[in-house]
Design a protein around this motif. Structure first.
Motif, PDB file in Angstrom:
ATOM      1  N   ALA A 109      18.826  41.751  15.733  1.00 54.43           N
ATOM      2  CA  ALA A 109      18.527  40.408  16.216  1.00 54.43           C
ATOM      3  C   ALA A 109      17.458  40.461  17.286  1.00 54.43           C
ATOM      4  CB  ALA A 109      19.794  39.760  16.766  1.00 54.43           C
ATOM      5  N   ASN A 110      16.621  39.445  17.307  1.00 51.41           N
ATOM      6  CA  ASN A 110      15.601  39.302  18.345  1.00 51.41           C
ATOM      7  C   ASN A 110      16.153  38.361  19.413  1.00 51.41           C
ATOM      8  OD1 ASN A 110      13.431  38.605  19.964  1.00 51.41           O
ATOM      9  ND2 ASN A 110      11.968  38.617  18.268  1.00 51.41           N
ATOM     10  N   PRO A 111      16.474  38.866  20.626  1.00 53.26           N
ATOM     11  CA  PRO A 111      17.081  38.003  21.638  1.00 53.26           C
ATOM     12  C   PRO A 111      16.247  36.786  21.966  1.00 53.26           C
ATOM     13  CG  PRO A 111      17.152  40.319  22.309  1.00 53.26           C
ATOM     14  CD  PRO A 111      16.295  40.254  21.104  1.00 53.26           C
ATOM     15  N   ALA A 112      14.929  36.955  22.028  1.00 49.98           N
ATOM     16  CA  ALA A 112      14.069  35.829  22.388  1.00 49.98           C
ATOM     17  C   ALA A 112      14.143  34.722  21.336  1.00 49.98           C
ATOM     18  CB  ALA A 112      12.628  36.300  22.565  1.00 49.98           C
ATOM     19  N   THR A 113      14.027  35.124  20.054  1.00 53.55           N
ATOM     20  CA  THR A 113      14.082  34.132  18.984  1.00 53.55           C
ATOM     21  C   THR A 113      15.443  33.467  18.933  1.00 53.55           C
ATOM     22  OG1 THR A 113      12.482  35.433  17.724  1.00 53.55           O
ATOM     23  CG2 THR A 113      13.746  33.770  16.519  1.00 53.55           C
ATOM     24  N   ASP A 114      16.515  34.263  19.110  1.00 51.39           N
ATOM     25  CA  ASP A 114      17.867  33.719  19.069  1.00 51.39           C
ATOM     26  C   ASP A 114      18.060  32.649  20.135  1.00 51.39           C
ATOM     27  OD1 ASP A 114      18.446  35.334  16.988  1.00 51.39           O
ATOM     28  OD2 ASP A 114      19.664  36.770  18.104  1.00 51.39           O
ATOM     29  N   ILE A 115      17.642  32.928  21.366  1.00 50.20           N
ATOM     30  CA  ILE A 115      17.836  31.963  22.442  1.00 50.20           C
ATOM     31  C   ILE A 115      16.984  30.722  22.206  1.00 50.20           C
ATOM     32  CG2 ILE A 115      17.432  31.559  24.904  1.00 50.20           C
ATOM     33  CD1 ILE A 115      18.267  34.360  25.470  1.00 50.20           C
ATOM     34  N   GLY A 116      15.759  30.903  21.761  1.00 49.15           N
ATOM     35  CA  GLY A 116      14.886  29.762  21.534  1.00 49.15           C
ATOM     36  C   GLY A 116      15.449  28.776  20.538  1.00 49.15           C
ATOM     37  N   ARG A 117      16.179  29.270  19.529  1.00 48.14           N
ATOM     38  CA  ARG A 117      16.765  28.377  18.533  1.00 48.14           C
ATOM     39  C   ARG A 117      17.881  27.528  19.099  1.00 48.14           C
ATOM     40  NH1 ARG A 117      16.527  32.789  14.763  1.00 48.14           N
ATOM     41  NH2 ARG A 117      18.757  33.131  15.062  1.00 48.14           N
ATOM     42  N   HIS A 118      18.419  27.921  20.236  1.00 48.74           N
ATOM     43  CA  HIS A 118      19.560  27.204  20.809  1.00 48.74           C
ATOM     44  C   HIS A 118      19.224  26.557  22.151  1.00 48.74           C
ATOM     45  CE1 HIS A 118      22.253  28.825  17.740  1.00 48.74           C
ATOM     46  NE2 HIS A 118      21.622  29.977  17.902  1.00 48.74           N
ATOM     47  N   LEU A 119      17.954  26.390  22.416  1.00 50.98           N
ATOM     48  CA  LEU A 119      17.539  25.795  23.681  1.00 50.98           C
ATOM     49  C   LEU A 119      16.581  24.641  23.404  1.00 50.98           C
ATOM     50  CD1 LEU A 119      16.784  27.849  26.845  1.00 50.98           C
ATOM     51  CD2 LEU A 119      15.446  25.821  26.338  1.00 50.98           C
ATOM     52  N   ARG A 120      16.870  23.485  23.963  1.00 50.75           N
ATOM     53  CA  ARG A 120      16.017  22.309  23.771  1.00 50.75           C
ATOM     54  C   ARG A 120      15.669  21.714  25.135  1.00 50.75           C
ATOM     55  NH1 ARG A 120      14.909  18.721  19.725  1.00 50.75           N
ATOM     56  NH2 ARG A 120      16.499  19.612  18.360  1.00 50.75           N
ATOM     57  N   PRO A 141       6.296  35.247  24.937  1.00 53.21           N
ATOM     58  CA  PRO A 141       6.591  33.811  24.887  1.00 53.21           C
ATOM     59  C   PRO A 141       7.754  33.507  23.938  1.00 53.21           C
ATOM     60  CG  PRO A 141       4.236  34.219  24.631  1.00 53.21           C
ATOM     61  CD  PRO A 141       4.919  35.547  24.510  1.00 53.21           C
ATOM     62  N   VAL A 142       8.611  32.590  24.356  1.00 54.21           N
ATOM     63  CA  VAL A 142       9.766  32.191  23.542  1.00 54.21           C
ATOM     64  C   VAL A 142       9.552  30.762  23.061  1.00 54.21           C
ATOM     65  CG1 VAL A 142      12.249  31.827  23.508  1.00 54.21           C
ATOM     66  CG2 VAL A 142      11.280  33.699  24.868  1.00 54.21           C
ATOM     67  N   PRO A 143       9.516  30.533  21.747  1.00 56.70           N
ATOM     68  CA  PRO A 143       9.385  29.152  21.269  1.00 56.70           C
ATOM     69  C   PRO A 143      10.704  28.402  21.447  1.00 56.70           C
ATOM     70  CG  PRO A 143       9.584  30.677  19.419  1.00 56.70           C
ATOM     71  CD  PRO A 143       9.532  31.520  20.659  1.00 56.70           C
ATOM     72  N   VAL A 144      10.650  27.244  22.093  1.00 56.72           N
ATOM     73  CA  VAL A 144      11.841  26.419  22.305  1.00 56.72           C
ATOM     74  C   VAL A 144      11.566  25.033  21.745  1.00 56.72           C
ATOM     75  CG1 VAL A 144      12.472  27.714  24.385  1.00 56.72           C
ATOM     76  CG2 VAL A 144      11.124  25.618  24.596  1.00 56.72           C
ATOM     77  N   MET A 145      12.625  24.315  21.435  1.00 56.51           N
ATOM     78  CA  MET A 145      12.512  22.944  20.955  1.00 56.51           C
ATOM     79  C   MET A 145      12.224  22.011  22.131  1.00 56.51           C
ATOM     80  SD  MET A 145      15.600  22.780  18.138  1.00 56.51           S
ATOM     81  CE  MET A 145      16.834  23.466  19.271  1.00 56.51           C
ATOM     82  N   THR A 146      11.532  20.920  21.855  1.00 57.47           N
ATOM     83  CA  THR A 146      11.216  19.930  22.879  1.00 57.47           C
ATOM     84  C   THR A 146      11.912  18.613  22.560  1.00 57.47           C
ATOM     85  OG1 THR A 146       9.249  19.019  21.791  1.00 57.47           O
ATOM     86  CG2 THR A 146       8.953  21.029  23.102  1.00 57.47           C
ATOM     87  N   ALA A 147      11.725  17.633  23.446  1.00 57.17           N
ATOM     88  CA  ALA A 147      12.338  16.317  23.242  1.00 57.17           C
ATOM     89  C   ALA A 147      11.609  15.504  22.182  1.00 57.17           C
ATOM     90  CB  ALA A 147      12.373  15.549  24.560  1.00 57.17           C
TER      91      ALA A 147
END
Length: 360
Positions: free
Chosen positions: A159-170, A226-232
């Motif tokens: 697992a990629n920790p950065a990708t994993d967290i980014g999928r669960h952060l908005r 860089p970690v891709p995260v979801m926005t509003a």
């Protein structure tokens, strides 16, 4: 200041934001890498403004005081606290600014008594990430049956920790507005006077520094990148580096208040203030025209007169008048409507304009 005014209140979209001069040195921010402005489509604007771009100018004529204070907030990169009675167009002002200056969809943060600063900045779904990690480990321990193949089996994918967290952060509306966009986003913090006592003070540092930290990302190793995260924004995504979000262009922050409470001096010091007056009679007619058409506005003259008279002695709002006009004209009538039904509908329309407070 040769660029003054940037916002004219005309409702006609233009590129005047490109003429906005650099900020004063105490309000300059250097977040990056800069992100391009969002797409110009604003799904909620037509519903609120009641007209396409070409006719928004007919919706509402901005007062001189309103134009001056909006431009002062733009030039000084300061939040604008807008106070007024319900129905005076405080929230609509944010959409008018975003449409005229082509600043993209309005980011809206509706405030309740339970709202916290973290709600506006970001949300991290720790339970969802734990559930996903448990499922991944289960799959690794029990690989699916496959036909025998030659050669050694490939190791399970790590697992990629950065990708994993980014999928669960908005990011929330405030967190999204503070991303390093090249032009300011419009952030509407709606009904700030509904918040608990702590929220205005909690906003002070964010308004002053234009940045915040995401602890879950700051703990990642430096090589995570860089970690891709979801926005509003709907379907939006943005990279966050080392857990730090810092604006490049300070957002245009519009806070609305019904005047139901006092705010601490430290909070007021960081805001510009605008008291919005109820719409004038010609503005009321223009609002009806924008939403329901000129024919409905002409047919509703008696309702408008009754509304304006009632507004002098009681609290009635423009959206109540719109509901009444809709019932009395296009919304409930057809060619076969009898005179008795028309009279009944007119009676219902007047009942819809029952005051929020004060005499009937």
């Amino acid at each position: 200041m040769t660029g003054w005014p940037i916002y004219t209140g005309s409702g006609r979209p233009h590129e005047g934001i490109q003429r906005l001069p650099p900020p004063p040195n105490w309000r300059a921010f250097d977040g990056g890498p800069p992100l391009p402005p969002p797409k110009q489509s604003a799904p909620g604007s037509t519903r609120r403004l009641g007209a396409p771009d070409s006719t928004i100018e007919h919706l509402r004529t901005a007062s001189h005081k309103e134009i001056q204070m909006v431009n002062a907030a733009l030039f000084l990169r300061r939040p604008l606290l807008v106070t007024g009675k319900p129905g005076t167009g405080k929230s609509t002002l944010a959409h008018l600014i975003a449409e005229e200056l082509r600043l993209g969809p309005v980011l809206r943060w509706p405030i309740t008594s339970r709202s916290t600063l973290l709600d506006g900045l970001y949300r991290y779904d720790a339970i969802g990430r734990l559930r996903e990690e448990n499922l991944r480990q289960l799959r690794d321990r029990v690989p699916p049956p496959t036909a025998p193949t030659e050669g050694p089996a490939s190791p399970p994918e790590e697992a990629n920790p950065a990708t994993d967290i980014g999928r669960h952060l908005r990011l929330g509306p405030l967190g999204t507005a503070l991303l390093p966009y090249t032009t300011p986003r419009v952030l509407l913090i709606d009904e700030i006077d509904k918040s608990d006592m702590d929220l205005p003070n909690d906003l002070l540092n964010v308004f002053e520094e234009g940045e915040f930290s995401i602890d879950e990302l700051a703990r990642l190793p430096e090589e995570a990148g860089p970690v891709p995260v979801m926005t509003a924004d709907v379907g939006g995504q943005a990279p966050v580096i080392r857990g730090q979000v810092r604006c490049h262009a300070f957002p245009f922050v519009l806070l609305t208040s019904n005047g139901e409470r006092e705010f601490p001096p430290a909070f007021l010091r960081r805001c510009l203030r605008l008291d919005l007056d109820p719409p004038e009679p010609h503005q009321v007619t223009a609002i009806i025209t924008a939403h329901l058409g000129a024919e409905a506005a002409a047919a509703a003259s008696q309702l408008v007169t009754a509304f304006l008279a009632k507004r002098e002695i009681a609290d009635v709002t423009t959206d109540q008048l719109l509901n009444a006009v809709y019932l009395a004209t296009s919304g409930s009538r057809h060619e076969q409507t009898s005179p008795e039904e028309i009279a009944s509908l007119n009676e219902v329309a007047r009942a819809v304009m029952r005051p929020l407070s004060g005499p009937e």
